[in-house]
Structures are given as C-alpha cells and as structure tokens.
Design a protein around this motif. Structure first.
Motif, PDB file in Angstrom:
ATOM      1  N   ARG A   9     -21.816  23.708   8.053  1.00 53.38           N
ATOM      2  CA  ARG A   9     -20.640  23.375   7.249  1.00 53.38           C
ATOM      3  C   ARG A   9     -19.955  22.105   7.741  1.00 53.38           C
ATOM      4  NH1 ARG A   9     -16.686  25.054   3.397  1.00 53.38           N
ATOM      5  NH2 ARG A   9     -15.417  23.166   3.332  1.00 53.38           N
ATOM      6  N   HIS A  10     -19.980  21.847   9.061  1.00 49.43           N
ATOM      7  CA  HIS A  10     -19.270  20.661   9.550  1.00 49.43           C
ATOM      8  C   HIS A  10     -19.897  19.371   9.031  1.00 49.43           C
ATOM      9  CE1 HIS A  10     -22.269  19.478  12.612  1.00 49.43           C
ATOM     10  NE2 HIS A  10     -22.362  20.755  12.917  1.00 49.43           N
ATOM     11  N   LEU A  11     -21.185  19.400   8.677  1.00 47.05           N
ATOM     12  CA  LEU A  11     -21.805  18.205   8.105  1.00 47.05           C
ATOM     13  C   LEU A  11     -21.287  17.948   6.700  1.00 47.05           C
ATOM     14  CD1 LEU A  11     -23.746  15.855   8.206  1.00 47.05           C
ATOM     15  CD2 LEU A  11     -25.626  17.427   7.668  1.00 47.05           C
ATOM     16  N   VAL A  12     -21.120  19.001   5.913  1.00 47.27           N
ATOM     17  CA  VAL A  12     -20.520  18.854   4.579  1.00 47.27           C
ATOM     18  C   VAL A  12     -19.141  18.222   4.694  1.00 47.27           C
ATOM     19  CG1 VAL A  12     -19.617  20.111   2.577  1.00 47.27           C
ATOM     20  CG2 VAL A  12     -21.823  20.765   3.585  1.00 47.27           C
ATOM     21  N   ASP A  13     -18.328  18.705   5.626  1.00 50.74           N
ATOM     22  CA  ASP A  13     -16.981  18.166   5.799  1.00 50.74           C
ATOM     23  C   ASP A  13     -17.021  16.704   6.246  1.00 50.74           C
ATOM     24  OD1 ASP A  13     -15.872  20.610   5.082  1.00 50.74           O
ATOM     25  OD2 ASP A  13     -15.758  21.320   7.155  1.00 50.74           O
ATOM     26  N   ALA A  14     -17.955  16.366   7.121  1.00 47.39           N
ATOM     27  CA  ALA A  14     -18.062  14.981   7.592  1.00 47.39           C
ATOM     28  C   ALA A  14     -18.447  14.049   6.448  1.00 47.39           C
ATOM     29  CB  ALA A  14     -19.088  14.895   8.724  1.00 47.39           C
ATOM     30  N   LEU A  15     -19.339  14.501   5.573  1.00 47.02           N
ATOM     31  CA  LEU A  15     -19.772  13.661   4.452  1.00 47.02           C
ATOM     32  C   LEU A  15     -18.665  13.466   3.420  1.00 47.02           C
ATOM     33  CD1 LEU A  15     -23.370  15.075   3.856  1.00 47.02           C
ATOM     34  CD2 LEU A  15     -22.716  13.020   5.127  1.00 47.02           C
ATOM     35  N   ALA A  16     -17.653  14.317   3.448  1.00 46.39           N
ATOM     36  CA  ALA A  16     -16.531  14.206   2.506  1.00 46.39           C
ATOM     37  C   ALA A  16     -15.383  13.372   3.062  1.00 46.39           C
ATOM     38  CB  ALA A  16     -16.026  15.588   2.129  1.00 46.39           C
ATOM     39  N   ASP A  17     -15.535  12.819   4.256  1.00 47.54           N
ATOM     40  CA  ASP A  17     -14.470  11.997   4.838  1.00 47.54           C
ATOM     41  C   ASP A  17     -14.197  10.793   3.938  1.00 47.54           C
ATOM     42  OD1 ASP A  17     -12.594  11.119   6.736  1.00 47.54           O
ATOM     43  OD2 ASP A  17     -14.084   9.839   7.702  1.00 47.54           O
ATOM     44  N   GLY A  18     -12.958  10.621   3.524  1.00 44.29           N
ATOM     45  CA  GLY A  18     -12.598   9.523   2.627  1.00 44.29           C
ATOM     46  C   GLY A  18     -12.731   9.871   1.155  1.00 44.29           C
ATOM     47  N   TRP A  19     -13.253  11.052   0.866  1.00 43.36           N
ATOM     48  CA  TRP A  19     -13.363  11.555  -0.496  1.00 43.36           C
ATOM     49  C   TRP A  19     -12.352  12.707  -0.680  1.00 43.36           C
ATOM     50  CZ3 TRP A  19     -18.060  10.472  -3.583  1.00 43.36           C
ATOM     51  CH2 TRP A  19     -19.019   9.686  -2.911  1.00 43.36           C
ATOM     52  N   THR A  20     -12.224  13.192  -1.910  1.00 42.41           N
ATOM     53  CA  THR A  20     -11.566  14.469  -2.163  1.00 42.41           C
ATOM     54  C   THR A  20     -12.654  15.517  -2.318  1.00 42.41           C
ATOM     55  OG1 THR A  20      -9.694  13.429  -3.282  1.00 42.41           O
ATOM     56  CG2 THR A  20     -10.070  15.771  -3.702  1.00 42.41           C
ATOM     57  N   LEU A  21     -12.674  16.483  -1.419  1.00 42.08           N
ATOM     58  CA  LEU A  21     -13.662  17.552  -1.482  1.00 42.08           C
ATOM     59  C   LEU A  21     -13.155  18.602  -2.472  1.00 42.08           C
ATOM     60  CD1 LEU A  21     -16.309  18.741  -0.422  1.00 42.08           C
ATOM     61  CD2 LEU A  21     -15.004  19.773   1.462  1.00 42.08           C
ATOM     62  N   GLU A  22     -13.766  18.637  -3.640  1.00 37.71           N
ATOM     63  CA  GLU A  22     -13.287  19.502  -4.715  1.00 37.71           C
ATOM     64  C   GLU A  22     -13.777  20.939  -4.564  1.00 37.71           C
ATOM     65  OE1 GLU A  22     -11.207  18.272  -6.773  1.00 37.71           O
ATOM     66  OE2 GLU A  22     -11.563  16.109  -6.842  1.00 37.71           O
ATOM     67  N   GLU A  23     -15.020  21.099  -4.086  1.00 34.48           N
ATOM     68  CA  GLU A  23     -15.595  22.443  -4.069  1.00 34.48           C
ATOM     69  C   GLU A  23     -16.801  22.500  -3.143  1.00 34.48           C
ATOM     70  OE1 GLU A  23     -16.970  25.502  -7.551  1.00 34.48           O
ATOM     71  OE2 GLU A  23     -18.067  23.599  -7.473  1.00 34.48           O
ATOM     72  N   VAL A  24     -16.942  23.601  -2.427  1.00 32.66           N
ATOM     73  CA  VAL A  24     -18.176  23.953  -1.734  1.00 32.66           C
ATOM     74  C   VAL A  24     -18.523  25.357  -2.211  1.00 32.66           C
ATOM     75  CG1 VAL A  24     -19.349  24.244   0.475  1.00 32.66           C
ATOM     76  CG2 VAL A  24     -17.532  22.523   0.257  1.00 32.66           C
ATOM     77  N   HIS A  25     -19.427  25.433  -3.159  1.00 33.29           N
ATOM     78  CA  HIS A  25     -19.706  26.695  -3.842  1.00 33.29           C
ATOM     79  C   HIS A  25     -21.036  27.268  -3.370  1.00 33.29           C
ATOM     80  CE1 HIS A  25     -20.032  29.643  -7.068  1.00 33.29           C
ATOM     81  NE2 HIS A  25     -21.242  29.181  -7.341  1.00 33.29           N
ATOM     82  N   PRO A  26     -21.041  28.462  -2.772  1.00 31.97           N
ATOM     83  CA  PRO A  26     -22.302  29.078  -2.346  1.00 31.97           C
ATOM     84  C   PRO A  26     -23.041  29.697  -3.533  1.00 31.97           C
ATOM     85  CG  PRO A  26     -20.473  30.525  -1.804  1.00 31.97           C
ATOM     86  CD  PRO A  26     -19.873  29.285  -2.396  1.00 31.97           C
ATOM     87  N   PHE A  27     -24.355  29.546  -3.555  1.00 33.32           N
ATOM     88  CA  PHE A  27     -25.152  30.194  -4.585  1.00 33.32           C
ATOM     89  C   PHE A  27     -26.564  30.399  -4.054  1.00 33.32           C
ATOM     90  CE2 PHE A  27     -26.134  25.763  -5.201  1.00 33.32           C
ATOM     91  CZ  PHE A  27     -27.387  25.691  -5.788  1.00 33.32           C
ATOM     92  N   GLU A  28     -27.358  31.158  -4.809  1.00 32.87           N
ATOM     93  CA  GLU A  28     -28.729  31.447  -4.421  1.00 32.87           C
ATOM     94  C   GLU A  28     -29.674  30.986  -5.519  1.00 32.87           C
ATOM     95  OE1 GLU A  28     -28.794  35.639  -3.628  1.00 32.87           O
ATOM     96  OE2 GLU A  28     -27.904  35.403  -1.630  1.00 32.87           O
ATOM     97  N   GLU A  29     -30.902  30.642  -5.104  1.00 26.06           N
ATOM     98  CA  GLU A  29     -31.884  30.146  -6.064  1.00 26.06           C
ATOM     99  C   GLU A  29     -33.279  30.552  -5.586  1.00 26.06           C
ATOM    100  OE1 GLU A  29     -31.768  26.037  -8.162  1.00 26.06           O
ATOM    101  OE2 GLU A  29     -33.137  25.783  -6.467  1.00 26.06           O
ATOM    102  N   GLY A  30     -34.132  30.939  -6.517  1.00 24.12           N
ATOM    103  CA  GLY A  30     -35.508  31.255  -6.177  1.00 24.12           C
ATOM    104  C   GLY A  30     -35.699  32.686  -5.720  1.00 24.12           C
ATOM    105  N   ASP A  31     -36.920  32.960  -5.278  1.00 28.59           N
ATOM    106  CA  ASP A  31     -37.316  34.336  -4.983  1.00 28.59           C
ATOM    107  C   ASP A  31     -36.962  34.814  -3.589  1.00 28.59           C
ATOM    108  OD1 ASP A  31     -38.404  34.571  -7.506  1.00 28.59           O
ATOM    109  OD2 ASP A  31     -40.366  33.837  -6.876  1.00 28.59           O
ATOM    110  N   LEU A  32     -36.710  33.893  -2.636  1.00 26.10           N
ATOM    111  CA  LEU A  32     -36.463  34.339  -1.249  1.00 26.10           C
ATOM    112  C   LEU A  32     -35.226  35.245  -1.126  1.00 26.10           C
ATOM    113  CD1 LEU A  32     -37.325  34.129   1.728  1.00 26.10           C
ATOM    114  CD2 LEU A  32     -36.018  32.001   1.835  1.00 26.10           C
TER     115      LEU A  32
END
Length: 226
Positions: A185-208
């Motif tokens: 999660r800290h990488l997501v926050d670092a990439l949003a530095d200087g932006w407005t972080l609108e959403e971090v939405h968890p979801f699942e995809e595929g068969d795993l």
C-alpha cells in the motif's frame, strides 16, 4: 537498468509476444470491469482523449473508442497491437484509435499535456522495478493535461501468489513465465504524491482469484510535472 533487470525485461517481452501469437485475443472481446468503470469516470469528467498503457490485443482500448473517446494505445507486443488494429477496423472505430509499440521503461512517445485521461490495467504490476514504476508515473503526469485523471490496477501483497514462484527481487515473483510486481500500500501512496488520490478500491479477478486494487488519482488543475 541492471543486467538482470534487462534480461528479465527481454524475457517478458518474448513471452508476451509468443503468448499473443499462440492465443490471439486471449482475454476475449469484452472490456474489463476496471475499463467500464474508468470510461464512466472519464465521461463524467469531460475527457475526450485517452491513453491506454499496456493495451495488449485491445479489448479495453476498443471499448473506449466505441464509447466515443479518441484512444492512443501502447504495448510492447507488436503482435498484440496488430490484433487490436484488426479488431478496430472490424468494429468501425479505427479512425479513433492509434497504436504505438512502446516499452514503458522508456519515456512515453507523446508531447506534454496531450491527453485528458490515462488507463492501465495491470501494466504497473508487470516486471517493473519500483524505480521504473515511479519514472513511469512521472511520465503519465507529464502527458496528462492539468486536472487529468489516471486509473490503474495492480495486484497487491495480499494476493495468494505473493511470495510464491521465482523471486526476482523488489516484490517481483515469476510463475508460469509471467513476472508480477506485487504492490504494498505504501507504494500506491507514494505514486499519488502531488496528485489527489480519489480511490483505492479492492477487487478480485479471475479464477484464483487475483487480488487487485483499482486506483484513481487526478492532477490538480494547475499541476506541474517533475
């Protein structure tokens, strides 16, 4: 890029080329759920020009074009993009789609402030180092117009495959020939530095199933890139 990073990047490029060749349209013709969500957000924000990074054979790029957006689609697989171009002609949206073979480890081949929105489904969690991901997001920032929106998805460290397979360092693990950079999660926050972080939405995809985050961040109206 170190020699080992370069070797991994070359191996991944060859693997994706052979995969698209062996399995044309491997993800099907229907858009991904994140692309459906992004298209609605982009439309609500008044976006007209969309850049998709890691477009593959184009199921999401074709959806954006069909929804009326002008689309620039990039991928490092020429084979995937050839399939995208063929489908665009068949669907009558070729006039709204341009493609470029491009490795996101290099600067994006577009001028400053040229698109309203950028979309990347699982591109950032490919075999990219943290440093390369940070550089890429700075490039996204450069090509976006002020107030522009970036929607991306990544597998994260809560995924069942995290820590399994061949460890490549930097939270990158390879299974079945595919290398994945699992995001903390800290990488997501670092990439949003200087932006407005609108959403971090968890979801699942595929068969795993694969465990992902859908991240939405926007530039301020007067954003300056680094």
């Amino acid at each position: 890029m170190t020699d080992s990073d370069h070797d991994l990047a070359d191996a991944q490029r060859r693997h994706w080329q052979s995969t698209y060749t062996a399995h044309p349209g491997m993800y099907g013709g229907e858009p991904s759920a994140p692309a459906l969500h992004a298209a609605a957000l982009f439309r609500a924000a008044g976006a007209k020009d969309v850049l998709e990074l890691g477009a593959g054979h184009g199921r999401d790029a074709l959806h954006f074009a069909g929804a009326g957006f002008t689309v620039r689609a990039t991928d490092f697989s020429a084979t995937g993009l050839e399939q995208l171009e063929k489908a665009a002609r068949e669907q009558g949206v070729a006039a709204r789609v341009t493609t470029a073979v491009h490795d996101v480890r290099e600067a994006l081949p577009f001028p400053d402030e040229c698109v309203d929105a950028v979309f990347a489904h699982m591109l950032l969690c490919m075999a990219l180092s943290t440093r390369e991901i940070i550089r890429l997001v700075n490039e996204v920032r450069r090509v976006l117009r002020p107030g522009g929106m970036f929607v991306y998805t990544v597998r994260h460290t809560g995924d069942a495959h995290y820590g399994t397979g061949i460890a490549r360092g930097d939270d990158i693990y390879e299974r079945g020939g595919f290398a994945v950079h699992f995001f903390p999660r800290h990488l997501v926050d670092a990439l949003a530095d200087g932006w407005t972080l609108e959403e971090v939405h968890p979801f699942e995809e595929g068969d795993l199933p694969r465990c992902l985050w859908r991240v939405t961040q926007t530039l301020p109206p007067s954003a300056q890139f680094l």
